[in-house]
Motif scaffolding. Structure first.
Motif, short mmCIF file in Angstrom:
data_model
loop_
_atom_site.label_atom_id
_atom_site.label_comp_id
_atom_site.label_asym_id
_atom_site.label_seq_id
_atom_site.Cartn_x
_atom_site.Cartn_y
_atom_site.Cartn_z
N LEU A 110 -2.34 -3.23 5.51
CA LEU A 110 -3.32 -3.20 4.43
C LEU A 110 -4.26 -4.40 4.50
CD1 LEU A 110 -1.08 -2.07 1.44
CD2 LEU A 110 -2.84 -0.72 2.59
N SER A 111 -3.71 -5.56 4.80
CA SER A 111 -4.54 -6.77 4.90
C SER A 111 -5.52 -6.67 6.06
CB SER A 111 -3.65 -8.00 5.07
OG SER A 111 -2.82 -8.19 3.93
N THR A 120 -10.35 2.49 2.76
CA THR A 120 -8.95 2.91 2.72
C THR A 120 -8.66 3.61 1.40
OG1 THR A 120 -8.35 1.02 4.10
CG2 THR A 120 -6.57 2.13 2.93
N ALA A 121 -7.97 4.75 1.48
CA ALA A 121 -7.62 5.51 0.28
C ALA A 121 -6.13 5.72 0.22
CB ALA A 121 -8.34 6.85 0.25
N ARG A 133 1.58 1.97 -11.54
CA ARG A 133 2.69 1.01 -11.51
C ARG A 133 2.86 0.41 -10.12
NH1 ARG A 133 6.74 1.29 -15.68
NH2 ARG A 133 6.17 2.73 -17.34
N MET A 134 2.79 1.26 -9.10
CA MET A 134 3.03 0.80 -7.74
C MET A 134 1.91 -0.06 -7.20
SD MET A 134 5.16 3.54 -5.62
CE MET A 134 6.32 4.70 -6.36
N LEU A 135 0.70 0.14 -7.70
CA LEU A 135 -0.42 -0.68 -7.25
C LEU A 135 -0.22 -2.15 -7.58
CD1 LEU A 135 -3.56 1.54 -7.98
CD2 LEU A 135 -2.67 0.84 -5.75
N ARG A 136 0.62 -2.43 -8.56
CA ARG A 136 0.91 -3.83 -8.88
C ARG A 136 1.59 -4.52 -7.71
NH1 ARG A 136 3.78 -2.37 -14.67
NH2 ARG A 136 1.97 -1.30 -15.62
N GLU A 141 -6.71 -3.98 -4.83
CA GLU A 141 -7.90 -4.38 -4.07
C GLU A 141 -7.89 -3.82 -2.64
OE1 GLU A 141 -4.73 -7.48 -3.31
OE2 GLU A 141 -5.49 -6.36 -5.05
N HIS A 142 -6.75 -3.32 -2.19
CA HIS A 142 -6.66 -2.79 -0.84
C HIS A 142 -7.21 -1.37 -0.70
CE1 HIS A 142 -3.37 -5.95 -0.29
NE2 HIS A 142 -4.27 -6.21 0.64
#
Length: 237
Positions: A110-111, A120-121, A133-136, A141-142
């Protein structure tokens, strides 16, 4: 396989250019397939049923309606699909509330994509509330956009989620790479016309023409994803 997603104009680019990367969530970026099975086992135990381990490979990677419907039929549980879906989502949400473990290589990939500004989706059969929840843990930002299972009328294995992501980004699906861990997701990406990398988690994904299977995300980087489009330039129109 047909789709209701309309065709859109795509960005002009060289024939061999990687235009975007679409990533699955559960079992691909985050190590949560076990969480789903624990949630399913817990909920059905509360209903008086013990789930057989053989059901696990059937439900992995599928949309909630398919997985829940299958388990109702397999166990004969006296519960409706909508009620069961709510119970499963609640049980799963309780498990991810304190964060989720990332799959090996996920954060590095991702980085790298973000550093090179590759659109990126996140494309998943999980519901919108689960994604948020998982985006935390993943870092919102990725991702330039996210497509959830309850955003569309049809989700994986239909191509709609990936065609939707491509349409919203204005890219050609044939110039996009999809990374998935289940056969359901792989078929969705292939049906959309994308180049697909399978990183099997719970269930194996067999090799097939045009399909790349790797052992983990640690084998996937930007040059590798770009090479998939380069290799396909002679067969994509």
């Amino acid at each position: 396989m047909t789709s209701s997603i309309p065709a859109v104009g795509t960005r002009t680019a060289e024939a061999a250019t990687l235009q975007a990367v679409f990533l699955d969530l559960d079992g691909t970026l985050v190590d949560t397939e076990g969480f789903w099975w624990e949630a399913e086992t817990e909920v059905f135990a509360s209903l008086g049923h013990t789930l057989d381990e053989r059901h696990r490979e059937v439900v992995v990677g599928g949309p909630m309606t398919r997985s829940a419907g299958y388990l109702i039929r397999a166990t004969g549980a006296d519960i409706g699909l909508a009620e069961l879906s709510t119970l499963l989502n609640d049980a799963f949400a309780a498990r991810i509330a304190r964060g989720v473990p990332l799959m090996p290589g996920a954060r590095r990939l991702l980085s790298e994509l973000a550093a090179h500004r590759v659109p990126t989706a996140l494309v998943t059969a999980s519901h919108r509330t689960v994604i948020e929840r998982m985006l935390r843990s993943l870092g919102p930002e990725h991702f330039k956009l996210t497509v959830a299972g309850d955003d569309l009328k049809r989700t994986k294995p239909h191509p709609d989620p990936y065609l939707t992501a491509a349409a919203r980004l204005g890219v050609n699906p044939a110039r996009c790479a999809v990374v998935e861990d289940t056969l359901t997701g792989v078929r969705a990406g292939e049906a959309a016309g994308c180049r697909v990398v399978a990183v099997p988690s719970v269930a194996p994904v067999p090799p097939a023409p045009g399909r790349t299977v790797v052992g983990s995300l640690e084998e996937v980087d930007l040059p590798f994803l770009r090479s998939l489009i380069t290799e396909s330039r002679g067969s994509v129109h």
